[in-house]
Design a protein around this motif. Sequence first.
Motif, PDB file in Angstrom:
ATOM      1  N   VAL A 196       7.774   9.674   4.232  1.00 38.03           N
ATOM      2  CA  VAL A 196       8.138  10.472   5.405  1.00 38.03           C
ATOM      3  C   VAL A 196       7.074  10.306   6.495  1.00 38.03           C
ATOM      4  N   LEU A 197       5.801  10.337   6.087  1.00 42.03           N
ATOM      5  CA  LEU A 197       4.713  10.167   7.050  1.00 42.03           C
ATOM      6  C   LEU A 197       4.769   8.775   7.681  1.00 42.03           C
ATOM      7  N   PHE A 198       5.129   7.772   6.883  1.00 42.67           N
ATOM      8  CA  PHE A 198       5.224   6.405   7.405  1.00 42.67           C
ATOM      9  C   PHE A 198       6.298   6.315   8.501  1.00 42.67           C
ATOM     10  N   LYS A 199       7.424   6.977   8.281  1.00 47.95           N
ATOM     11  CA  LYS A 199       8.470   6.993   9.308  1.00 47.95           C
ATOM     12  C   LYS A 199       7.986   7.699  10.572  1.00 47.95           C
ATOM     13  N   GLN A 200       7.222   8.783  10.376  1.00 48.88           N
ATOM     14  CA  GLN A 200       6.662   9.496  11.525  1.00 48.88           C
ATOM     15  C   GLN A 200       5.680   8.611  12.284  1.00 48.88           C
ATOM     16  N   MET A 201       4.882   7.857  11.548  1.00 51.77           N
ATOM     17  CA  MET A 201       3.925   6.929  12.152  1.00 51.77           C
ATOM     18  C   MET A 201       4.648   5.915  13.032  1.00 51.77           C
ATOM     19  N   GLU A 202       5.747   5.369  12.542  1.00 48.65           N
ATOM     20  CA  GLU A 202       6.528   4.407  13.319  1.00 48.65           C
ATOM     21  C   GLU A 202       7.136   5.052  14.556  1.00 48.65           C
ATOM     22  N   HIS A 229       4.873   5.064  -7.155  1.00 48.73           N
ATOM     23  CA  HIS A 229       4.760   6.411  -7.734  1.00 48.73           C
ATOM     24  C   HIS A 229       6.116   7.092  -7.880  1.00 48.73           C
ATOM     25  N   ILE A 230       7.022   6.831  -6.947  1.00 45.13           N
ATOM     26  CA  ILE A 230       8.333   7.487  -7.045  1.00 45.13           C
ATOM     27  C   ILE A 230       9.341   6.604  -7.781  1.00 45.13           C
ATOM     28  N   GLY A 231       8.905   5.420  -8.189  1.00 49.59           N
ATOM     29  CA  GLY A 231       9.772   4.547  -8.977  1.00 49.59           C
ATOM     30  C   GLY A 231      10.939   3.967  -8.207  1.00 49.59           C
ATOM     31  N   SER A 232      10.757   3.741  -6.897  1.00 46.78           N
ATOM     32  CA  SER A 232      11.848   3.237  -6.064  1.00 46.78           C
ATOM     33  C   SER A 232      11.695   1.732  -5.860  1.00 46.78           C
ATOM     34  N   VAL A 233      12.436   0.968  -6.671  1.00 43.61           N
ATOM     35  CA  VAL A 233      12.390  -0.486  -6.567  1.00 43.61           C
ATOM     36  C   VAL A 233      13.021  -0.956  -5.253  1.00 43.61           C
ATOM     37  N   ASP A 234      14.164  -0.364  -4.897  1.00 44.83           N
ATOM     38  CA  ASP A 234      14.871  -0.778  -3.679  1.00 44.83           C
ATOM     39  C   ASP A 234      14.024  -0.548  -2.434  1.00 44.83           C
ATOM     40  N   GLU A 235      13.388   0.629  -2.352  1.00 46.27           N
ATOM     41  CA  GLU A 235      12.539   0.923  -1.196  1.00 46.27           C
ATOM     42  C   GLU A 235      11.327  -0.008  -1.168  1.00 46.27           C
ATOM     43  N   GLY A 236      10.801  -0.326  -2.344  1.00 50.13           N
ATOM     44  CA  GLY A 236       9.671  -1.244  -2.419  1.00 50.13           C
ATOM     45  C   GLY A 236      10.018  -2.619  -1.880  1.00 50.13           C
ATOM     46  N   TRP A 237      11.169  -3.173  -2.328  1.00 51.63           N
ATOM     47  CA  TRP A 237      11.604  -4.473  -1.813  1.00 51.63           C
ATOM     48  C   TRP A 237      11.874  -4.412  -0.314  1.00 51.63           C
ATOM     49  N   LYS A 238      12.435  -3.307   0.147  1.00 47.57           N
ATOM     50  CA  LYS A 238      12.750  -3.161   1.574  1.00 47.57           C
ATOM     51  C   LYS A 238      11.476  -3.231   2.424  1.00 47.57           C
ATOM     52  N   GLN A 239      10.459  -2.455   2.021  1.00 44.55           N
ATOM     53  CA  GLN A 239       9.218  -2.433   2.790  1.00 44.55           C
ATOM     54  C   GLN A 239       8.460  -3.752   2.661  1.00 44.55           C
ATOM     55  N   PHE A 240       8.519  -4.371   1.491  1.00 44.65           N
ATOM     56  CA  PHE A 240       7.855  -5.662   1.275  1.00 44.65           C
ATOM     57  C   PHE A 240       8.467  -6.729   2.187  1.00 44.65           C
ATOM     58  N   ASP A 241       9.793  -6.716   2.310  1.00 44.66           N
ATOM     59  CA  ASP A 241      10.470  -7.702   3.166  1.00 44.66           C
ATOM     60  C   ASP A 241      10.193  -7.449   4.648  1.00 44.66           C
ATOM     61  N   ARG A 242      10.009  -6.175   5.038  1.00 48.29           N
ATOM     62  CA  ARG A 242       9.759  -5.842   6.443  1.00 48.29           C
ATOM     63  C   ARG A 242       8.425  -6.379   6.938  1.00 48.29           C
ATOM     64  N   THR A 269      -1.693  -0.471   5.660  1.00 51.86           N
ATOM     65  CA  THR A 269      -0.584   0.492   5.687  1.00 51.86           C
ATOM     66  C   THR A 269       0.422   0.174   4.589  1.00 51.86           C
ATOM     67  N   PHE A 270       0.757  -1.099   4.457  1.00 50.15           N
ATOM     68  CA  PHE A 270       1.794  -1.465   3.492  1.00 50.15           C
ATOM     69  C   PHE A 270       1.302  -1.397   2.053  1.00 50.15           C
ATOM     70  N   VAL A 271      -0.001  -1.526   1.828  1.00 48.63           N
ATOM     71  CA  VAL A 271      -0.520  -1.284   0.483  1.00 48.63           C
ATOM     72  C   VAL A 271      -0.259   0.167   0.096  1.00 48.63           C
ATOM     73  N   ALA A 272      -0.512   1.089   1.032  1.00 49.08           N
ATOM     74  CA  ALA A 272      -0.269   2.509   0.763  1.00 49.08           C
ATOM     75  C   ALA A 272       1.219   2.790   0.579  1.00 49.08           C
ATOM     76  N   VAL A 273       2.058   2.198   1.428  1.00 54.62           N
ATOM     77  CA  VAL A 273       3.497   2.428   1.346  1.00 54.62           C
ATOM     78  C   VAL A 273       4.059   1.901   0.026  1.00 54.62           C
ATOM     79  N   LEU A 274       3.639   0.703  -0.381  1.00 52.62           N
ATOM     80  CA  LEU A 274       4.121   0.138  -1.642  1.00 52.62           C
ATOM     81  C   LEU A 274       3.592   0.933  -2.831  1.00 52.62           C
ATOM     82  N   SER A 275       2.382   1.450  -2.733  1.00 52.23           N
ATOM     83  CA  SER A 275       1.862   2.323  -3.795  1.00 52.23           C
ATOM     84  C   SER A 275       2.700   3.587  -3.909  1.00 52.23           C
ATOM     85  N   ALA A 276       3.118   4.112  -2.764  1.00 54.49           N
ATOM     86  CA  ALA A 276       3.985   5.298  -2.772  1.00 54.49           C
ATOM     87  C   ALA A 276       5.317   4.982  -3.453  1.00 54.49           C
ATOM     88  N   CYS A 277       5.875   3.822  -3.151  1.00 55.45           N
ATOM     89  CA  CYS A 277       7.133   3.410  -3.797  1.00 55.45           C
ATOM     90  C   CYS A 277       6.962   3.292  -5.306  1.00 55.45           C
TER      91      CYS A 277
END
Length: 576
Positions: free
Chosen positions: A368-374, A394-407, A384-392
């Motif tokens: 949520v904070l990352f979206k606010q940052m954008e 922790h919540i076990g979100s593979v889809d969100e992880g791939w999405k942010q990695f591709d971005r 930034t993306f190391v933190a975002v991928l670490s967050a993914c």
Amino acid sequence: MSCFSSLCALRRQLKTSNPIKIITLLQPWTSMEDFKQIHAHFLRSNRIMDSFIAAKMLEFCAVSAQNIDYALRMFNNTDQRDAYLWTAMIRGFVKVRMPEKAIEFYCLMRSEGVQPNKFTFLFALKAYSSIYNYQEGMVLHGKLLKNGLHFDEFLRNALIHMYSKCRDIMAARRLFYEIPTDNAVNWNTIICACFVCGDIESAQKLFDEMPNKNVESWNAVISGYSKCGLVDVARSLFDIMPEKDLVSWSVMISSYVRSRRAAEALNVFKDMQLSGIQPDSVTMASVLSACAQVGALDMGRWIHAYVSKNKLRHDVFLGTSLVDMYAKCGCIDTALQVFNSMPKRNVSSWNALLCGLAMHGQGDEALVLFKQMESFGVVPNDVTFVAVLSACSHIGSVDEGWKQFDRMDKEFSIIPKIEHYGCMVDILGRAGLIDEAKNLIKSMPMEPNVIVWGALLTACKIHGDTDVGEDVVRGLEKMVPADGWCYVLLSNIYAARNQWGSVEKMRKTMRNIGIKEKVPGCSSVEVDGVVHELFVNDKSHPDWRDIYEVTNRINNHLEVEGYVSNPSWVLYNIDE
């Protein structure tokens, strides 16, 4: 001067007709609100057309206040632009770390036929030094020769600095020896240049030969040794300095912080207080980093209170250090409060809070904070993306992880580093996608390191897959032989697979190449503002008997309560 008294002085001076008296109000402590009143006064009276007034106004806005956007609007609305105005803008861009814009303005200035002065060349050289543009820097050197400015000591010093930044130490040394001088600034610059280029021997020789050493000379050598990783040599010089200033203490503290020797950094800070030297915001930012490394929360809180009480400049760097310290010391709510109270934030400020939320397992809040940052228009970087991928993760979100990695590459032109691949392996591994994680490792554009292989091994243990595969074994065998962790990890892989012959072979290999078989674990605790470091089986602490007595009582209590340890996660000792 208080805000009220400065406002009264401003109003009194604006009633005068003397522009010189009004210009004297432009002091370092003048706020932008006061500046805008002065600017409006000159606009109404048409005095802004005066080149002297326009130059002083622009210089204050671009350099002192560092409000480069406002300065640029003033510059664009000025019809007659002389060398002073152009130089003020170039200097302002250098000050706010926008060297490309400084060079762009220097080129525009030349294209409009305005002849640069020596100060223009000085700040243009600083800009070229910041972006390591060797070829253009040499062209500028030629222009100095053509204009007869080659022998100016300030410009010569800037040239030495530029060549050292571009790693041409021979050119820097030729310039230094071309005209012998006792100028301490030039000596300090060439000494720093030798350190930058890794020529430690020449740096020490020059320091020994220096005719007039000052405190800046000592600071340059101490900083040079610490940046080369020789912190103990830097400390020995620090201890024999004839005189120490604020920079001396700050350099020594930051040296220990960079070397992850936080307890020693805090001890130096305490000695600094006893010496009577008052710290500034830069020093406090370094000390806060030390507090974050060892979890010295009480010291961090004291520093926060000191900053507020003594009204130190609460800039973005100090604010970011406070956020980072509170987050790493477990006070994520306080970190959030400090972050929200910051008048200005940069990408590092957002990263500090993002990493803190991810570290505390608050992955959803981090996203949520990352979206606010954008939404605030802050451009993310690789951290930034190391933190975002670490967050993914922790919540076990593979889809969100791939999405942010591709971005990263597609939207922000950030090439993923090994840390980002490691995060993705961790995300896939935690989700049980072992084969997908292995395929990702094989597709990496760089060689995987121990962290990447370790993430895969951890995933295999989590999901009960002890057969980690020969690719992991071969991958670890390719690691640097002197890296003891690789061999310990590989030995444990063999042990987990009951391949005791391979374990024995690994023990023999480690002994033959001289790798230490035991690396004691270390922990730290802060008591009454003092950080105590404790090692496994360490008896050097003065209260070690009491410490072991307490830990034994805790262990006995756990056994009585029925706790049973799980040794499957414990690494096998090489001597077991």
